[in-house]
Write an enzyme that holds these catalytic residues in place. Structure first.
Site, PDB file in Angstrom:
ATOM      1  N   ASP A  97      39.553  49.818  37.078  1.00 50.13           N
ATOM      2  CA  ASP A  97      38.221  49.552  36.535  1.00 50.13           C
ATOM      3  C   ASP A  97      37.454  48.439  37.239  1.00 50.13           C
ATOM      4  O   ASP A  97      36.522  47.877  36.689  1.00 50.13           O
ATOM      5  CB  ASP A  97      38.337  49.196  35.053  1.00 50.13           C
ATOM      6  CG  ASP A  97      39.246  47.993  34.800  1.00 50.13           C
ATOM      7  OD1 ASP A  97      39.589  47.288  35.771  1.00 50.13           O
ATOM      8  OD2 ASP A  97      39.617  47.771  33.635  1.00 50.13           O
ATOM      9  N   GLU A 119      45.156  55.529  36.918  1.00 48.98           N
ATOM     10  CA  GLU A 119      44.940  54.840  35.642  1.00 48.98           C
ATOM     11  C   GLU A 119      43.576  55.224  35.058  1.00 48.98           C
ATOM     12  O   GLU A 119      42.753  54.398  34.684  1.00 48.98           O
ATOM     13  CB  GLU A 119      45.055  53.316  35.800  1.00 48.98           C
ATOM     14  CG  GLU A 119      45.272  52.596  34.472  1.00 48.98           C
ATOM     15  CD  GLU A 119      45.261  51.088  34.596  1.00 48.98           C
ATOM     16  OE1 GLU A 119      46.280  50.473  34.252  1.00 48.98           O
ATOM     17  OE2 GLU A 119      44.235  50.525  35.043  1.00 48.98           O
ATOM     18  N   GLU A 133      34.188  46.188  33.111  1.00 49.39           N
ATOM     19  CA  GLU A 133      35.244  47.164  33.391  1.00 49.39           C
ATOM     20  C   GLU A 133      35.086  48.481  32.626  1.00 49.39           C
ATOM     21  O   GLU A 133      35.389  49.556  33.146  1.00 49.39           O
ATOM     22  CB  GLU A 133      36.614  46.541  33.107  1.00 49.39           C
ATOM     23  CG  GLU A 133      37.046  45.481  34.113  1.00 49.39           C
ATOM     24  CD  GLU A 133      36.497  44.107  33.816  1.00 49.39           C
ATOM     25  OE1 GLU A 133      36.814  43.175  34.573  1.00 49.39           O
ATOM     26  OE2 GLU A 133      35.743  43.952  32.815  1.00 49.39           O
ATOM     27  N   HIS A 210      41.557  34.472  30.717  1.00 49.69           N
ATOM     28  CA  HIS A 210      40.584  34.441  31.809  1.00 49.69           C
ATOM     29  C   HIS A 210      39.369  35.325  31.575  1.00 49.69           C
ATOM     30  O   HIS A 210      38.383  35.202  32.301  1.00 49.69           O
ATOM     31  CB  HIS A 210      41.252  34.908  33.114  1.00 49.69           C
ATOM     32  CG  HIS A 210      41.523  36.386  33.144  1.00 49.69           C
ATOM     33  ND1 HIS A 210      42.586  36.957  32.493  1.00 49.69           N
ATOM     34  CD2 HIS A 210      40.842  37.412  33.721  1.00 49.69           C
ATOM     35  CE1 HIS A 210      42.576  38.261  32.689  1.00 49.69           C
ATOM     36  NE2 HIS A 210      41.526  38.562  33.424  1.00 49.69           N
ATOM     37  N   ARG A 212      36.013  37.235  30.959  1.00 58.20           N
ATOM     38  CA  ARG A 212      34.619  36.761  30.931  1.00 58.20           C
ATOM     39  C   ARG A 212      34.077  36.707  29.498  1.00 58.20           C
ATOM     40  O   ARG A 212      33.382  35.765  29.117  1.00 58.20           O
ATOM     41  CB  ARG A 212      33.774  37.711  31.797  1.00 58.20           C
ATOM     42  CG  ARG A 212      32.334  37.298  32.004  1.00 58.20           C
ATOM     43  CD  ARG A 212      31.606  38.392  32.764  1.00 58.20           C
ATOM     44  NE  ARG A 212      32.189  38.644  34.063  1.00 58.20           N
ATOM     45  CZ  ARG A 212      31.747  38.158  35.209  1.00 58.20           C
ATOM     46  NH1 ARG A 212      30.698  37.361  35.209  1.00 58.20           N
ATOM     47  NH2 ARG A 212      32.328  38.451  36.345  1.00 58.20           N
ATOM     48  N   HIS A 243      43.625  29.880  35.124  1.00 59.44           N
ATOM     49  CA  HIS A 243      42.721  30.515  36.076  1.00 59.44           C
ATOM     50  C   HIS A 243      41.889  29.462  36.809  1.00 59.44           C
ATOM     51  O   HIS A 243      41.556  28.417  36.251  1.00 59.44           O
ATOM     52  CB  HIS A 243      41.797  31.478  35.328  1.00 59.44           C
ATOM     53  CG  HIS A 243      41.132  32.502  36.194  1.00 59.44           C
ATOM     54  ND1 HIS A 243      40.011  32.221  36.950  1.00 59.44           N
ATOM     55  CD2 HIS A 243      41.428  33.795  36.432  1.00 59.44           C
ATOM     56  CE1 HIS A 243      39.650  33.309  37.607  1.00 59.44           C
ATOM     57  NE2 HIS A 243      40.488  34.277  37.320  1.00 59.44           N
TER      58      HIS A 243
END
Length: 383
Positions: A97, A119, A133, A210, A212, A243
């Site tokens: 993605d 996937e 994604e 991590h 967003r 991260h």
């Protein structure tokens, strides 16, 4: 002989493409493998390639500091298109993605090259979560000629979107194939600090954050929960590879750095991470891939999200969605840390994601697509 171009750009998609590349390389009579790295994630990508012994035929090196999604998109499509024009592959394989995924598939579509989506079919049905994604997967699904769904749930999602059933196959997830290569019984970490911690023989809670959509106040709530857990359980080591994004670090360090049993470390390379995962007792994460890797290693996963594109893990009981509410995170973690029966039930749940043969199935399906073989590939089903 068919030329198969395998495109990847981040650590996760490289990990999941690597077993397919290695499998295709074993079929030298039928396939020429062309590996194309966009290097959307530069340093993390290089670590993974080294683990699997893969040297890209093309390293496009498109990463730039603080580039926008629009700039990234422009750079990828121009660079990938140049390679496709030069090489004229018979098929392009993309994974998952990422921006590399959707733009790689679009570049192939513009050149009328068949696309295989590894996937395929994962959905949250929330356009903004995960962002971007969810839309990347959906758009790639509109383009792909072959859909390699990791689970029956992913296949059903594609069929609901009117994808041709003849093009959708349940293969299992190649992340399990990769784990079987990478996890080792006796492993020496590259970080001396980790070797010392494991020698203490204490329980380990592994943390990753991590995403967003979790930046800012949501992440602050999760960190406050971890702080409370660390204070309640001084005999447990909490290890958090933080991260590199400053937005993440500005939240994490002030809250967790003062605690002696919370180890804030730099991001780990793939080998270190999966072997630390194997050594952990519990994982608290907002990662997608860890939701697949943890169950394969018998590790309960608390997911710092309200929705997941991997609902099988929730249904089979290998993960639990706890969101970003500090009270829910603490209560869920305490139940697993204190209740042996609850822990054992979650740790021993059936892994819905694979058996280590996903790459073999994927290559078998590609052989059938090109008429190289008529062998019927049996779809993956959890036991």
């Amino acid at each position: 002989m068919k030329k198969i171009a395998v495109i990847f750009g981040t650590r996760p998609d490289t990990i999941k493409q690597a077993p397919i590349i290695l499998r295709l390389q074993q079929e030298k009579k039928h396939f020429q493998v062309l590996s194309i790295a966009t290097a959307q994630h530069r340093s993390m990508l290089d670590q993974v390639l080294k683990v699997f012994g893969i040297t890209p035929d093309y390293d496009l090196d498109i990463m730039q500091p603080k580039q926008s999604l629009a700039t990234l998109t422009r750079n990828i499509i121009t660079a990938v298109d140049d390679v496709l024009v030069k090489e004229s592959p018979d098929m392009v394989l993309v994974q998952g993605d990422t921006t590399t995924t959707i733009i790689g598939s679009l570049a192939a579509f513009y050149r009328q090259i068949p696309v295989g989506h590894v996937e395929a079919g994962l959905r949250t049905n929330d356009r903004s979560n995960p962002f971007p994604e969810e839309i990347n997967r959906r758009l790639t699904g509109c383009i792909a000629d072959l859909h390699f769904a990791p689970t029956a749930t992913a296949k059903k999602a594609l069929l609901r979107e009117n994808v041709d059933p003849k093009t959708v196959f349940v293969t299992g997830n190649t992340v399990i194939d990769a784990l079987q290569i990478a996890v080792r019984k006796k492993y020496a970490f590259s970080l001396t600090r980790l070797n010392t911690l494991l020698q203490e023989k204490k329980r380990i809670v592994l943390l990753t954050m991590h995403r967003r959509e979790n930046w800012g106040e949501p992440m602050r709530g999760a960190c406050e929960a971890v702080r409370e857990l660390a204070i309640r359980y001084p005999e447990i080591n909490f290890i958090f590879p933080v991260h590199l994004n400053p937005i993440v670090r500005e939240v994490v360090y002030p809250i967790l750095d003062p605690l002696k049993n919370v180890q804030l470390i730099e991001p780990l390379d793939y080998l270190d991470f999966v072997n630390l995962l194997a050594a952990s007792s519990l994982v608290i994460t907002d990662s997608g891939g860890v939701q697949e890797e943890g169950p394969a290693l018998g590790k309960p996963i608390l997911v710092l999200r309200t929705v997941t594109e991997r609902p099988e893990a929730v249904r089979y009981g290998t993960v639990k969605l706890v969101g970003l509410d500090a009270n829910k995170i603490v209560s869920s973690a305490r139940r697993l840390l204190d209740n042996k029966a609850a822990y054992r039930k979650m740790a021993s749940a059936v892994n819905p994601y694979g058996d280590g043969k996903a790459a073999e199935r994927t290559v078998g399906i590609i052989k059938n697509y090109f008429g190289i073989s008529k062998h019927i590939v049996k779809e993956f089903s959890p036991r």
